[in-house]
Design an enzyme around this catalytic site. Structure first.
Site, short mmCIF file in Angstrom:
data_model
loop_
_atom_site.label_atom_id
_atom_site.label_comp_id
_atom_site.label_asym_id
_atom_site.label_seq_id
_atom_site.Cartn_x
_atom_site.Cartn_y
_atom_site.Cartn_z
N HIS A 52 4.71 2.34 -1.85
CA HIS A 52 5.10 1.17 -2.62
C HIS A 52 4.64 -0.07 -1.89
CE1 HIS A 52 7.61 -1.59 -4.92
NE2 HIS A 52 7.67 -0.64 -5.82
N ASP A 70 9.29 6.70 -9.32
CA ASP A 70 8.61 7.59 -10.25
C ASP A 70 8.60 9.04 -9.79
OD1 ASP A 70 7.98 5.63 -12.11
OD2 ASP A 70 6.24 4.99 -10.96
N1 CMC Z 1 -0.87 8.84 -1.18
C1 CMC Z 1 -1.72 8.79 -0.12
N2 CMC Z 1 -2.04 7.66 0.53
C2 CMC Z 1 -1.46 6.52 0.09
C3 CMC Z 1 -0.58 6.50 -0.99
C4 CMC Z 1 -0.28 7.71 -1.64
N3 CMC Z 1 0.55 7.75 -2.68
N4 CMC Z 1 -0.17 5.22 -1.22
C5 CMC Z 1 -0.79 4.46 -0.29
N5 CMC Z 1 -1.57 5.25 0.50
C6 CMC Z 1 -2.34 4.81 1.67
C7 CMC Z 1 -3.66 4.16 1.25
O1 CMC Z 1 -4.70 5.12 1.17
C8 CMC Z 1 -3.85 3.16 2.36
O2 CMC Z 1 -4.30 3.88 3.50
P1 CMC Z 1 -5.28 3.18 4.61
O3 CMC Z 1 -4.58 1.93 5.06
O4 CMC Z 1 -5.40 4.23 5.67
O5 CMC Z 1 -6.57 2.90 3.88
C9 CMC Z 1 -2.44 2.67 2.67
O6 CMC Z 1 -1.59 3.77 2.31
C10 CMC Z 1 -2.02 1.44 1.90
O7 CMC Z 1 -2.27 1.69 0.51
P2 CMC Z 1 -2.57 0.54 -0.54
O8 CMC Z 1 -3.16 1.15 -1.76
O9 CMC Z 1 -3.35 -0.56 0.14
O10 CMC Z 1 -1.10 0.02 -0.77
P3 CMC Z 1 -0.65 -0.93 -1.94
O11 CMC Z 1 0.54 -1.64 -1.47
O12 CMC Z 1 -1.80 -1.74 -2.43
O13 CMC Z 1 -0.30 0.11 -3.12
C11 CMC Z 1 0.84 1.67 -4.47
C12 CMC Z 1 0.97 0.51 -3.45
C13 CMC Z 1 2.19 1.97 -5.11
C14 CMC Z 1 -0.13 1.26 -5.58
C15 CMC Z 1 0.30 2.93 -3.70
O14 CMC Z 1 1.22 3.32 -2.71
C16 CMC Z 1 0.00 4.08 -4.64
O15 CMC Z 1 -1.11 4.16 -5.21
N6 CMC Z 1 0.99 5.02 -4.86
C17 CMC Z 1 0.80 6.09 -5.81
C18 CMC Z 1 1.07 5.54 -7.23
C19 CMC Z 1 2.53 5.32 -7.48
O16 CMC Z 1 3.37 6.15 -7.18
N7 CMC Z 1 2.84 4.18 -8.11
C20 CMC Z 1 4.23 3.84 -8.52
C21 CMC Z 1 4.77 2.67 -7.76
S1 CMC Z 1 6.55 2.50 -7.96
C22 CMC Z 1 6.77 2.12 -9.61
C23 CMC Z 1 6.34 0.74 -9.90
O17 CMC Z 1 7.09 -0.20 -9.55
O18 CMC Z 1 5.28 0.55 -10.50
#
Ligand code: CMC
Length: 434
Positions: free
Chosen positions: A310, A367
């Site tokens: 998140h 989720d």
């Molecule tokens: N599985 C594997 N690696 C992950 C995941 C995951 N679910 N989420 C983040 N990472 C890693 C990502 O690869 C990155 O690694 P590195 O720094 O080594 O390159 C690091 O963690 C930071 O990720 P980010 O994409 O820069 O983080 P963000 O804050 O931009 O994204 C997020 C947050 C929710 C989009 C992301 O964690 C994600 O894609 N999660 C899976 C989708 C999900 O469950 N979404 C629902 C969110 S909660 C409901 C809502 O409010 O929408």
């Protein structure tokens, strides 16, 4: 940038190109601090760059507080765990909209108003008839909410705004259930005024004109709980979209419709559908959870562990904790032994012990467990994100109303750092080569 604590006021100083600018600090009631950069460009010619707005506060808000490091979520000061246990969705909606818990009389009046506005105009049937049968219900709902503005004109006028708010909360479940009935070719089931909000929705989804359908109160309560947990989450992607669209003074229906579209994406509300699809895939491939966790860590592989991670929570999402418990309760009450719940619990166990997930502070989010409950309620997978939208409605509206009444509100208009070609002369087409 250095921060100075003066006797009375606080400011931060930013030094750039030999010049110093003093930025006033703004403090929230929970002691979060922001450097106010409103005059930065006027004073220095410089802007800030923050892709994804991870460090940018776009507004002041008194609605929802999250402390992502500690895993805290409160609506108007009330902890989510207490609201989940003791309140119901319409009471929480009132709280978000008005800032205080309603009195008994206020709640009764609000519940009555919402109940009396659930019907859709009969001509709205033609809207559904015009859409393909296999349309995904999310764009159907986004389009239907925008279309409400054609049935109820001037929705934001002083006399109509309150009615518009009630209509949106009241009609969203009807639109959602109709989009489902349309997709399976069954007749629409009209809302029933004698049923509470969640029971009425389940009845519109699953009753048919051919037989009586009795909604199990435990399932209606489980749905109500899900709606409470989704009701607001401060400045996330869809809420910021609602505020951004509304900042141009677009009407409430149009702003909410844009929010529904933003919610659809798999990184946002669409993740609940992706989680169940992921669990089904793991089950179909023999249940090797470790293999999937390894793939989610592999940067060469595109898969992520859906329902994990998140932007704000760097700790267990408190909503996921409530849902994990509810999942077990609902399934045991229904006597369902869910292989997918077993896989989810195993996934969580492995991920929470894994260096990659620990060091990246990736925990289950809302989720992760919600889809398992939706599935137990009989909600089809492509309706999961629509369920999120029904729940988020009061939050979107409260945020939109707060934005509109804030004297500091201006049309949303970020700047950019231009990285394209610098000035060059037009080249005639026959001189451009082949
Ligand atoms: N599985 C594997 N690696 C992950 C995941 C995951 N679910 N989420 C983040 N990472 C890693 C990502 O690869 C990155 O690694 P590195 O720094 O080594 O390159 C690091 O963690 C930071 O990720 P980010 O994409 O820069 O983080 P963000 O804050 O931009 O994204 C997020 C947050 C929710 C989009 C992301 O964690 C994600 O894609 N999660 C899976 C989708 C999900 O469950 N979404 C629902 C969110 S909660 C409901 C809502 O409010 O929408």
């Amino acid at each position: 940038m250095t921060t100075q604590t003066l006797q009375q006021t606080q400011s931060a100083t930013l030094t750039y190109d030999g010049k110093s600018v003093t930025l006033p600090l703004v403090r929230g009631t929970e002691d979060e601090v922001a450097a106010d950069i409103e005059k930065l460009r006027a004073q220095t010619g410089m802007i800030t760059l923050d892709p994804g707005y991870g460090n940018t506060g776009a507004c002041k808000s008194a609605i929802t507080f999250i402390d992502g490091e500690k895993g805290i979520l409160r609506y108007r000061g009330y902890p989510i765990e207490e609201l989940a246990e003791k309140s119901n969705f319409l009471e929480v909606s009132w709280l978000l909209l008005h800032g205080e818990l309603p009195t008994r009389a206020q709640l009764a009046e609000f519940t009555n108003e919402v109940t009396r506005h659930t019907l859709l105009h009969e001509n709205f049937r033609r809207f559904f008839d015009a859409l393909p049968k296999d349309a995904h219900p999310m764009p159907v709902c986004a389009a239907a909410v925008a279309a409400l503005a054609t049935f109820y004109q001037e929705p934001d006028s002083d006399s109509k705004l309150q009615e518009t708010v009630v209509r949106l909360i009241a009609k969203m479940p009807t639109l959602a259930a109709y989009s489902y009935k349309h997709s399976i070719g069954q007749p629409f089931i009209y809302p029933r005024n004698g049923l509470d909000y969640s029971t009425n929705f389940l009845n519109m989804m699953f009753a048919t004109p051919c037989d009586e359908y009795q909604v199990d109160p435990l399932l209606a309560r489980a749905l109500d709980l899900l709606l409470i947990l989704h009701a607001d989450h401060e400045q996330n992607c869809s809420t910021s979209t609602v505020r951004m669209v509304g900042s141009s003074q677009a009407n409430l229906f149009a702003s909410i419709s844009a929010g529904i579209s933003a919610l659809w994406g798999p990184l946002h509300g669409g993740a609940n559908q992706q989680v169940i699809e992921m669990l089904e895939r793991i089950e179909a491939e023999g249940g090797d959870v470790q293999k999937f966790v390894d793939r989610a860590k592999d940067k060469k592989d595109n898969s992520r562990l859906m329902g994990f991670g998140h932007r704000v929570y760097k700790n267990y999402d408190p909503r996921a904790a409530v849902l994990k418990k509810s999942c077990t309760d609902v399934l045991s009450r229904l006597g369902i032994k869910s292989r997918q719940l077993e896989i989810a619990v195993k996934l969580e166990e492995i991920a929470l012990r894994d260096d990659y997930f620990v060091s990246h502070k990736l925990y289950p989010n809302v989720d992760f467990y919600s889809g398992i409950i939706y599935k137990a309620l009989g909600i089809p997978i492509n309706m999961f994100t629509v369920m999120f939208a029904i729940g988020r409605m009061p939050g979107w509206i409260a945020q939109w109303l707060e934005m509109r009444s804030d004297p500091a509100n201006r049309i949303g208009r970020p700047r950019q750092i231009y990285t394209g070609a610098t000035k060059r002369g037009y080249v005639a087409i026959d001189q451009r080569g082949r």
